[in-house]
Design a protein around this motif. Structure first.
Motif, PDB file in Angstrom:
ATOM      1  N   LEU A  45      32.538   4.135 -41.444  1.00 46.48           N
ATOM      2  CA  LEU A  45      31.980   3.814 -39.852  1.00 46.48           C
ATOM      3  C   LEU A  45      31.276   2.425 -39.724  1.00 46.48           C
ATOM      4  CD1 LEU A  45      30.418   5.258 -37.294  1.00 46.48           C
ATOM      5  CD2 LEU A  45      28.425   5.901 -38.770  1.00 46.48           C
ATOM      6  N   ASP A  46      31.289   1.934 -40.576  1.00 48.60           N
ATOM      7  CA  ASP A  46      30.580   0.853 -40.277  1.00 48.60           C
ATOM      8  C   ASP A  46      31.631  -0.761 -40.015  1.00 48.60           C
ATOM      9  OD1 ASP A  46      27.744   1.149 -41.649  1.00 48.60           O
ATOM     10  OD2 ASP A  46      28.665   0.223 -43.497  1.00 48.60           O
ATOM     11  N   LYS A  47      33.338  -0.364 -39.890  1.00 47.92           N
ATOM     12  CA  LYS A  47      33.702  -0.898 -40.220  1.00 47.92           C
ATOM     13  C   LYS A  47      34.146  -1.067 -38.549  1.00 47.92           C
ATOM     14  CE  LYS A  47      38.594  -2.197 -42.056  1.00 47.92           C
ATOM     15  NZ  LYS A  47      39.811  -1.046 -42.636  1.00 47.92           N
ATOM     16  N   LYS A  48      34.164   0.230 -38.152  1.00 47.95           N
ATOM     17  CA  LYS A  48      34.585   0.362 -36.372  1.00 47.95           C
ATOM     18  C   LYS A  48      33.210  -0.323 -35.818  1.00 47.95           C
ATOM     19  CE  LYS A  48      36.535   4.637 -36.595  1.00 47.95           C
ATOM     20  NZ  LYS A  48      36.173   6.080 -36.833  1.00 47.95           N
ATOM     21  N   VAL A  86      12.895  -0.389 -36.427  1.00 46.77           N
ATOM     22  CA  VAL A  86      12.531   1.050 -37.687  1.00 46.77           C
ATOM     23  C   VAL A  86      14.505   0.646 -36.776  1.00 46.77           C
ATOM     24  CG1 VAL A  86      13.116   3.430 -37.059  1.00 46.77           C
ATOM     25  CG2 VAL A  86      11.484   1.763 -37.235  1.00 46.77           C
ATOM     26  N   GLU A  87      14.294   0.271 -35.606  1.00 44.77           N
ATOM     27  CA  GLU A  87      16.864   0.094 -35.116  1.00 44.77           C
ATOM     28  C   GLU A  87      17.265  -0.867 -36.466  1.00 44.77           C
ATOM     29  OE1 GLU A  87      16.120  -0.652 -31.034  1.00 44.77           O
ATOM     30  OE2 GLU A  87      15.517   0.566 -30.489  1.00 44.77           O
ATOM     31  N   ASP A  88      16.600  -2.090 -36.416  1.00 41.97           N
ATOM     32  CA  ASP A  88      17.132  -2.455 -36.915  1.00 41.97           C
ATOM     33  C   ASP A  88      17.508  -2.285 -38.561  1.00 41.97           C
ATOM     34  OD1 ASP A  88      17.981  -5.079 -37.758  1.00 41.97           O
ATOM     35  OD2 ASP A  88      16.091  -5.597 -39.350  1.00 41.97           O
ATOM     36  N   ILE A  89      16.985  -1.774 -39.813  1.00 40.83           N
ATOM     37  CA  ILE A  89      17.012  -1.334 -40.816  1.00 40.83           C
ATOM     38  C   ILE A  89      18.258   0.322 -40.594  1.00 40.83           C
ATOM     39  CG2 ILE A  89      14.294  -1.904 -41.798  1.00 40.83           C
ATOM     40  CD1 ILE A  89      14.043   1.262 -41.734  1.00 40.83           C
ATOM     41  N   ARG A  90      18.155   0.805 -39.970  1.00 41.15           N
ATOM     42  CA  ARG A  90      18.840   1.966 -39.254  1.00 41.15           C
ATOM     43  C   ARG A  90      20.351   1.426 -39.297  1.00 41.15           C
ATOM     44  NH1 ARG A  90      16.717   5.775 -34.712  1.00 41.15           N
ATOM     45  NH2 ARG A  90      15.226   6.537 -35.753  1.00 41.15           N
ATOM     46  N   ILE A  91      21.039  -0.001 -38.802  1.00 43.97           N
ATOM     47  CA  ILE A  91      21.937  -0.543 -38.506  1.00 43.97           C
ATOM     48  C   ILE A  91      22.337  -2.196 -40.028  1.00 43.97           C
ATOM     49  CG2 ILE A  91      23.318  -1.910 -37.001  1.00 43.97           C
ATOM     50  CD1 ILE A  91      22.346   0.512 -36.180  1.00 43.97           C
ATOM     51  N   ILE A 109      32.274   1.152 -31.576  1.00 42.64           N
ATOM     52  CA  ILE A 109      31.038   1.726 -30.718  1.00 42.64           C
ATOM     53  C   ILE A 109      29.526   1.281 -31.398  1.00 42.64           C
ATOM     54  CG2 ILE A 109      31.746   3.999 -32.142  1.00 42.64           C
ATOM     55  CD1 ILE A 109      30.632   2.963 -34.581  1.00 42.64           C
ATOM     56  N   SER A 110      28.529   1.963 -30.327  1.00 42.44           N
ATOM     57  CA  SER A 110      27.041   1.514 -30.056  1.00 42.44           C
ATOM     58  C   SER A 110      26.193   1.427 -31.218  1.00 42.44           C
ATOM     59  CB  SER A 110      26.898   1.781 -28.958  1.00 42.44           C
ATOM     60  OG  SER A 110      26.089   2.964 -28.574  1.00 42.44           O
ATOM     61  N   LYS A 111      25.332   0.411 -31.198  1.00 45.86           N
ATOM     62  CA  LYS A 111      24.173   1.530 -32.174  1.00 45.86           C
ATOM     63  C   LYS A 111      23.506   2.723 -32.109  1.00 45.86           C
ATOM     64  CE  LYS A 111      21.735  -3.484 -32.536  1.00 45.86           C
ATOM     65  NZ  LYS A 111      20.287  -3.894 -32.403  1.00 45.86           N
ATOM     66  N   ASP A 112      23.598   3.203 -30.829  1.00 41.90           N
ATOM     67  CA  ASP A 112      23.245   4.626 -30.576  1.00 41.90           C
ATOM     68  C   ASP A 112      24.181   5.399 -31.587  1.00 41.90           C
ATOM     69  OD1 ASP A 112      20.281   4.330 -29.457  1.00 41.90           O
ATOM     70  OD2 ASP A 112      21.359   4.316 -27.830  1.00 41.90           O
ATOM     71  N   LYS A 113      25.114   5.067 -31.349  1.00 39.99           N
ATOM     72  CA  LYS A 113      27.035   6.033 -31.277  1.00 39.99           C
ATOM     73  C   LYS A 113      26.705   6.147 -32.743  1.00 39.99           C
ATOM     74  CE  LYS A 113      30.348   8.316 -29.678  1.00 39.99           C
ATOM     75  NZ  LYS A 113      31.516   8.032 -30.163  1.00 39.99           N
ATOM     76  N   TYR A 114      26.740   4.912 -33.554  1.00 42.45           N
ATOM     77  CA  TYR A 114      26.576   4.706 -35.038  1.00 42.45           C
ATOM     78  C   TYR A 114      25.264   6.128 -35.423  1.00 42.45           C
ATOM     79  CZ  TYR A 114      26.140   2.271 -39.219  1.00 42.45           C
ATOM     80  OH  TYR A 114      25.686   2.242 -40.597  1.00 42.45           O
ATOM     81  N   ASN A 150      26.412   8.648 -38.178  1.00 48.82           N
ATOM     82  CA  ASN A 150      25.618   8.165 -39.323  1.00 48.82           C
ATOM     83  C   ASN A 150      24.510   9.902 -39.325  1.00 48.82           C
ATOM     84  OD1 ASN A 150      24.431   8.032 -41.734  1.00 48.82           O
ATOM     85  ND2 ASN A 150      22.443   6.691 -40.345  1.00 48.82           N
ATOM     86  N   LEU A 151      24.274  10.849 -38.324  1.00 45.17           N
ATOM     87  CA  LEU A 151      22.913  11.591 -38.548  1.00 45.17           C
ATOM     88  C   LEU A 151      23.815  12.883 -38.737  1.00 45.17           C
ATOM     89  CD1 LEU A 151      20.228  10.742 -35.756  1.00 45.17           C
ATOM     90  CD2 LEU A 151      20.189  10.716 -38.211  1.00 45.17           C
ATOM     91  N   LYS A 152      25.220  12.988 -38.132  1.00 45.76           N
ATOM     92  CA  LYS A 152      25.692  13.909 -37.380  1.00 45.76           C
ATOM     93  C   LYS A 152      26.684  14.032 -39.197  1.00 45.76           C
ATOM     94  CE  LYS A 152      30.267  14.232 -37.053  1.00 45.76           C
ATOM     95  NZ  LYS A 152      32.100  13.946 -35.774  1.00 45.76           N
ATOM     96  N   TYR A 153      27.448  12.984 -39.973  1.00 46.22           N
ATOM     97  CA  TYR A 153      26.916  13.068 -41.527  1.00 46.22           C
ATOM     98  C   TYR A 153      26.322  13.535 -42.744  1.00 46.22           C
ATOM     99  CZ  TYR A 153      31.155   9.916 -40.319  1.00 46.22           C
ATOM    100  OH  TYR A 153      32.138   9.548 -39.541  1.00 46.22           O
ATOM    101  N   LEU A 154      24.593  12.834 -42.173  1.00 46.12           N
ATOM    102  CA  LEU A 154      24.334  13.185 -42.835  1.00 46.12           C
ATOM    103  C   LEU A 154      23.406  14.719 -43.103  1.00 46.12           C
ATOM    104  CD1 LEU A 154      21.033  11.010 -42.959  1.00 46.12           C
ATOM    105  CD2 LEU A 154      23.028  10.580 -44.298  1.00 46.12           C
TER     106      LEU A 154
END
Lengths: 82, 558
Positions: A74-77, B547-552, A2-7, A11-15
């Motif tokens: 998710l972090d692991k993936k 901001v992008e950085d703290i999200r990951i 997964i990409s950063k965006d996807k991650y 995350n937002l979906k879980y929230l």
């Protein structure tokens, strides 16, 4: 994979899901629907009263640990791919 | 063995442990002083957070508060625990990833502005001082009740102890003392609760016990509702407050909890992002042990109290009644001169005035527990008060030495001097807190609850927007924080201290109490931030990156 965006989206979906449950048990069961739930009685507890003084708190604890579990997965993936 | 012996022994042993820990874990760098060198395990941090969080008020007053409010008291239970869900999901992991020392650090860097940083420092100081004044008073009250010393002497002893381990150990010292304090306080709270639950219902788990049958086969809650009806009170399991006010108070407490700087900084002390989430879970679990027991204790002691006292002949009452009468916590005024105690809702007939604290304090005596239990309770109450005071002191001292001196006034200050400044400001803060403890502004009790409103109105929106809304800029957040905290200060001083013309319940805006107004001020903060940011310049490119950085999460964390 997964990409950063996807991650972030996952995350937002879980929230959203977890915070809806958070809102439902406290604001909902504990206050808004308390009278309806109080019609149901389990042992000595009226259900609405029980949610307000016990149940909501147990659900809160579970919610955080569910989030911990989901995010660790998710972090692991995420790390596998990068 | 007499009671004083047990109290001094329990308090003496627990204090020696705290001091020993403080010496063992003294801080030698600014990182250790502010965030314990980020080496705290999630479970230890969870315990420390729980002790930090649960104050003398949670320990002594909570059960009593609920026993007098019945269902309405639920907003405190849910409010003060539900905030941890927000903390774990919306704040803690990202702030840990950001990885500096304080909340104003985050606000100053994220909003690329020392004005924002200064506003955040100002808010942190207001919130922490309103909170700590009540704590020092609490220390004094506990000392005076249990050790039979003067309240002021109690405050001095408390100051000396906190000074010792906060100034010497910084966050590192505080963290490990708080772990010990959690163990002491939870043991002290559970022991009498388990005894009483067993005595009244035959069930040793208080959380289950208060939904069980009493010795006469009637459900305890039904019996209590019945007693309430008989005496003219609202039924225990029903409330009096309006639904709207309940919703607003609860959300102000939840959001305020998540925005309290002394709670947030605890999550800077763990190793990595995933530990921040985990430790919020542990913290809430440790807190929930007490918070789910308190409503049970409330039911046990209220039932017990009414049955033991009401309609009984005054001269035949048990010894503890007289003892607590001498402290002024119970007052009996025999209006009709019949020698019988009447405890009813109608104030023209009621002959008994009861302070809510009695429900916890007198519990062991009402239940006829041995003296050593009372000794342990004294140590527990002190642990609760001291741990919270120490956590707050650290926020105040780091706001001054780190946020003001290092980040705004003199960025070139050496680490050694910054550490010295941190210790000096911790010292100054103890003195100030002690002053408030000895000369309490009459409104201390009222303001502690309002500290949550202030935190909700200022920090929560600023931090959440900083993480979840990239477009938020400094202009928006600065105006939002200022409007939010001023609005909250205005409403609370107007209705609590009669400033700005004062007012009574009928003048409340939309019928919302000052305790619930934090929600309104928070929403206002969000709105102002949005609107102002729409009409001002977007933040620079490097802030989007931040901001992008703290999200990951970090790649190298395993």
């Amino acid at each position: 994979m997964i990409s950063k965006d996807k991650y972030w989206k996952i995350n937002l979906k879980y929230l959203i899901i977890l915070l809806s449950i958070w809102f439902l048990v406290s604001f909902g069961f504990g206050i808004l629907f308390v009278d309806t739930l109080n019609q149901i009685k389990i042992k000595g507890f009226k259900l609405g009263f029980w949610f307000a003084q016990q149940g909501a708190i147990y659900v809160f604890v579970v919610l955080i640990f569910v989030y911990v579990f989901l995010m660790n997965r998710l972090d692991k993936k995420f790390k596998e791919k990068n | 063995m007499d009671l004083q012996f047990w109290i001094w022994t329990a308090v003496g042993i627990s204090f020696s442990i705290y001091i020993g820990i403080a010496i063992w874990s003294r801080a030698s760098s600014t990182s250790e002083f502010y965030v314990a060198g980020t080496g705290v395990s999630p479970i230890a941090n969870g315990m420390a957070t729980a002790a930090d969080w649960m104050s003398a008020a949670s320990f002594i007053s909570m059960a009593g508060l609920i026993s007098f409010m019945g269902y309405d008291g639920s907003v405190y239970l849910m409010g003060w625990t539900g905030g941890y869900v927000l903390l774990a999901l919306l704040l803690a992991p990202y702030l840990r990833k950001f990885g500096k020392f304080t909340v104003p650090d985050f606000i100053g860097d994220r909003y690329y502005s020392n004005v924002a940083r200064a506003v955040a420092v100002f808010c942190a100081l207001i919130v922490s001082f309103t909170y700590i004044a009540g704590q020092m008073r609490g220390v004094g009250v506990v000392f005076s009740r249990y050790l039979e010393v003067d309240i002021n002497t109690g405050v001095y002893i408390g100051m000396a102890i906190v000074l010792f381990y906060a100034v010497l150990g910084g966050m590192k010292g505080i963290t490990y003392t708080q772990v010990a304090q959690y163990c002491v306080l939870i043991f002290a709270y559970m022991l009498p609760a388990i005894f009483i639950s067993f005595m009244m219902t035959g069930n040793i788990i208080p959380q289950v016990g208060f939904g069980s049958e009493g010795q006469d086969g009637v459900y305890l809650l039904d019996k209590l509702d019945g007693l309430h009806r008989e005496l003219g009170f609202t039924e225990y399991t029903l409330g009096e407050k309006s639904t709207l006010d309940l919703l607003f108070i609860m959300s102000a407490l939840m959001v305020g909890t998540a925005g309290l700087p002394h709670v947030i900084v605890r999550f800077f002390t763990v190793k990595k992002v995933s530990d921040a989430r985990k430790s919020a879970g542990w913290a809430l679990l440790f807190i929930a042990v007490l918070y789910t027991t308190a409503p049970a204790v409330a039911v046990f002691s209220r039932t017990n109290f009414i049955q033991t006292i009401n309609n009984k002949i005054y001269s035949n009452l048990p010894n503890w009644f007289e003892k607590w009468e001498s402290t002024g916590l119970i007052k009996f005024d025999d209006k009709n001169q019949d020698g019988i105690v009447k405890y009813v809702a109608d104030s023209s007939l009621n002959e008994l005035t009861v302070d809510a604290d009695i429900m916890t304090l007198a519990n062991p005596e009402i239940a006829q527990l041995p003296n050593w239990v009372i000794g342990i309770m004294a140590a527990g109450a002190l642990a609760a008060a001291l741990s919270t005071a120490a956590g707050l002191l650290l926020v105040i001292s780091s706001s001054v030495s780190h946020d003001l001196i290092k980040r705004i006034i003199n960025p070139s200050v050496s680490e050694k001097n910054e550490l010295l400044a941190a210790r000096v400001s911790a010292f100054g803060a103890v003195i100030m807190a002690g002053y408030f403890g000895i000369n309490p502004p009459g409104f201390v009790a009222a303001t502690v609850a309002l500290a949550f409103g202030l935190a909700a109105a200022s920090f929560f929106p600023a931090i959440v927007l900083g993480i979840f809304y990239k477009r938020m800029n400094k202009e928006g957040v600065i105006s939002g924080m200022i409007v939010g905290i001023l609005l909250m200060l205005f409403y609370m001083t107007k209705f609590k201290f009669d400033w700005f013309g004062g007012g009574t319940e009928s003048d409340w805006w939309f019928g919302i109490s000052p305790e619930g107004f934090g929600t309104v001020a928070m929403i206002t903060n969000f709105l102002v931030s949005f609107i102002v940011s729409k009409y001002t310049k977007a933040p620079p490119e490097n802030i989007s990156k931040l901001v992008e950085d703290i999200r990951i999460p970090n790649m190298n964390d395993s």
